[in-house]
Design a protein around this motif. Structure first.
Motif, mmCIF file in Angstrom:
data_model
loop_
_atom_site.group_PDB
_atom_site.id
_atom_site.type_symbol
_atom_site.label_atom_id
_atom_site.label_comp_id
_atom_site.label_asym_id
_atom_site.label_seq_id
_atom_site.Cartn_x
_atom_site.Cartn_y
_atom_site.Cartn_z
ATOM 1 N N CYS A 179 0.811 -1.216 0.000
ATOM 2 C CA CYS A 179 0.000 0.000 0.000
ATOM 3 C C CYS A 179 0.847 1.270 0.000
ATOM 4 N N ASN B 213 -5.491 -3.881 -4.337
ATOM 5 C CA ASN B 213 -6.901 -3.506 -4.266
ATOM 6 C C ASN B 213 -7.746 -4.253 -5.289
ATOM 7 N N SER C 146 -8.899 2.906 -5.765
ATOM 8 C CA SER C 146 -9.685 1.736 -5.376
ATOM 9 C C SER C 146 -10.223 1.055 -6.629
ATOM 10 N N THR D 136 -8.708 -4.447 1.150
ATOM 11 C CA THR D 136 -8.161 -3.288 0.445
ATOM 12 C C THR D 136 -7.112 -2.578 1.291
#
Length: 251
Positions: free
Chosen positions: A63, A73, A115, A249
């Protein structure tokens, strides 16, 4: 900017199993959905679970990089969409065996914030049994789910697709880049390239099916990923990488 992480010679992309004997990758914070066994038994984890007892693969935080976060994601979106598809199947066709009786699918979209979300879930008109009957009568017939390709909102860029197969069928259909599921992946690549030049090869195709189970029950659901890197292997009969069904996520 790469979407991969290398840990002790192992290349990691997204939340996918990278080698036999290893669980799914996890972030240093412990995020990523688990499911790798972690060396101990967790709630709802049984000894016959394929991940049980397999050490998780701790990776550099995906991330922290927009590129690696995107793949992370996307796998999380595939896992969530799989659950949404299963709920859709149960709600709309309660007398059937969920995704094992009919093909379901959705398009996946990259949002401006990085996202990935799914568009509307669609179901095939015919069950797999009915489709087999149709194909016996007409070998040129194409029986599959018709996806909704409409962007969910302004600024959405196409990422790929996810769809279901019947039990133990984890390979995409098609013997060339223009045939069957392989043709859908080509369309996704072209659409993504048109919307985000230079990114077409990132387009992904997820195939979801139930694993073989006992005589009385189906096995668990499995998600398999394909993109430009392994589509030729798929045509040769080599299955893609399994995605963590509990993928999460980036925060």
């Amino acid at each position: 900017m790469s979407d991969v992480t290398t840990v002790e010679g192992i290349t990691v992309v997204g939340q996918r199993r990278v080698a036999s004997g290893l669980g799914f990758p996890i972030r240093p914070s412990g995020g990523g959905g688990g499911g790798g066994g972690g060396g101990g038994e967790e709630e709802n984890t049984l000894p016959d679970d394929p991940n049980w007892g397999q050490p998780e693969l701790l990776v550099q935080d995906p991330c922290a990089s927009p590129a690696s976060a995107l793949a992370w994601n996307a796998d999380a979106a595939a896992a969530k969409t799989t659950r949404d598809i299963e709920a859709f199947a149960t709600s709309n066709f309660p007398s059937e065996q969920g995704i094992n009786d009919r093909e379901y699918g959705a398009a996946l979209w990259e949002m401006p914030d990085g996202s990935i979300i799914a568009g509307a879930v669609r179901a095939s008109e015919f069950t797999f049994f009915e489709a087999a009957q149709i194909l016996r009568e007409d070998q040129n017939a194409r029986v599959s789910v018709e996806l909704d390709w409409s962007p969910p909102s302004p600024g959405a860029v196409h990422w790929g697709t996810i769809h279901t197969h019947n039990m133990d069928a984890f390979l995409p259909s098609g013997n060339s880049y223009s045939d069957g599921d392989q043709g859908v992946l080509t369309y996704s690549q072209n659409l993504r390239e048109a919307q985000k030049p230079g990114a077409g090869s990132q387009a992904s195709l997820y195939v979801v099916a139930r694993k073989p189970g006992s005589y009385e029950a189906l096995g668990p659901t499995k998600i398999v990923h394909y993109d430009q890197r392994n589509r030729d292997d798929a045509i040769s009969g080599q299955e893609g990488s399994e995605v963590n069904p509990e993928a999460q996520t980036c925060p």
